[in-house]
Design a protein around this motif. Structure first.
Motif, mmCIF file in Angstrom:
data_model
loop_
_atom_site.group_PDB
_atom_site.id
_atom_site.type_symbol
_atom_site.label_atom_id
_atom_site.label_comp_id
_atom_site.label_asym_id
_atom_site.label_seq_id
_atom_site.Cartn_x
_atom_site.Cartn_y
_atom_site.Cartn_z
ATOM 1 N N SER A 109 -0.083 -1.809 7.794
ATOM 2 C CA SER A 109 0.723 -3.100 8.503
ATOM 3 C C SER A 109 1.436 -2.377 9.333
ATOM 4 O O SER A 109 2.196 -1.078 9.623
ATOM 5 N N GLY A 110 2.052 -3.435 10.453
ATOM 6 C CA GLY A 110 2.600 -2.979 11.635
ATOM 7 C C GLY A 110 2.108 -2.210 12.953
ATOM 8 O O GLY A 110 1.307 -2.793 12.792
ATOM 9 N N SER A 111 2.862 -1.841 13.409
ATOM 10 C CA SER A 111 2.556 -1.273 15.070
ATOM 11 C C SER A 111 2.827 0.512 14.978
ATOM 12 O O SER A 111 4.533 0.533 14.738
ATOM 13 N N THR A 112 2.164 0.495 16.069
ATOM 14 C CA THR A 112 2.767 2.374 16.314
ATOM 15 C C THR A 112 2.212 2.182 17.751
ATOM 16 O O THR A 112 1.079 1.488 18.637
ATOM 17 N N TYR A 113 2.480 3.788 18.301
ATOM 18 C CA TYR A 113 2.131 3.874 20.176
ATOM 19 C C TYR A 113 2.463 5.327 19.759
ATOM 20 O O TYR A 113 2.086 5.994 19.529
ATOM 21 N N PHE A 114 0.842 5.347 20.184
ATOM 22 C CA PHE A 114 0.420 6.318 20.445
ATOM 23 C C PHE A 114 0.110 7.624 21.495
ATOM 24 O O PHE A 114 0.295 6.568 23.017
#
Length: 160
Positions: A109-114
């Motif tokens: 769940s949620g978000s992430t930036y690579f």
């Protein structure tokens, strides 16, 4: 002490030092928690309890990370990709899918930036509704409360 005793003690000390250092060596699939802000917690593989994360903490395959409200973290994956984890995110480090591959990521769940400076890096990911691999240097991955997954590719290619 005679020479034989000194050599014996020195050998024992070197062995203890080698064993101690081996316990601190990171595996090729390990990640590193670089920064944290707010409530960032870690649950080691196979455990259900969560404990506060710490700067420079090693994250191994199977470990989970979660961020609270208004919290964030920065993680460096084994392939030197930098991962910015946003608030209210839960993810797990996954084992490599094959020999020679890097560890993957399961975004619950949620978000992430690579972001990666290395061209050609491939990052495998899984969400509740999709799995894929991204060969690129910059992308955002988000999972909504209903499980809907969104990949925003800034530079590179994606396979879903």
């Amino acid at each position: 002490m005679n020479r034989a005793q000194i050599k014996s003690h020195l050998g024992t000390l070197l062995l203890l030092l080698a064993v101690g250092l081996a316990g601190n060596v990171c595996a090729a699939s390990d990640a590193l928690l670089l920064t944290l802000e707010g409530k960032v917690e870690i649950s080691p593989a196979g455990q259900t309890a969560w404990s506060p994360g710490a700067t420079n903490q090693t994250l191994r395959v199977g470990d989970r990370l979660r961020t609270g409200l208004r919290a964030r973290a920065t993680v460096r994956l084994s392939n030197l990709t930098t991962l910015r984890v946003n608030e209210l995110t839960t993810l797990q480090i996954q084992p490599p899918s094959a020999v020679g591959k890097q560890a993957g990521l399961d975004l619950k769940s949620g978000s992430t930036y690579f972001f990666s400076r290395e061209r050609g890096n491939e990052t495998e990911f899984r969400t509740p509704l999709a799995s894929g691999a991204i060969r690129g240097t910059e992308f955002n991955l988000a999972v909504a409360d209903d499980g809907r997954s969104e990949v925003t590719l800034i530079d590179g290619a994606v396979t879903l």
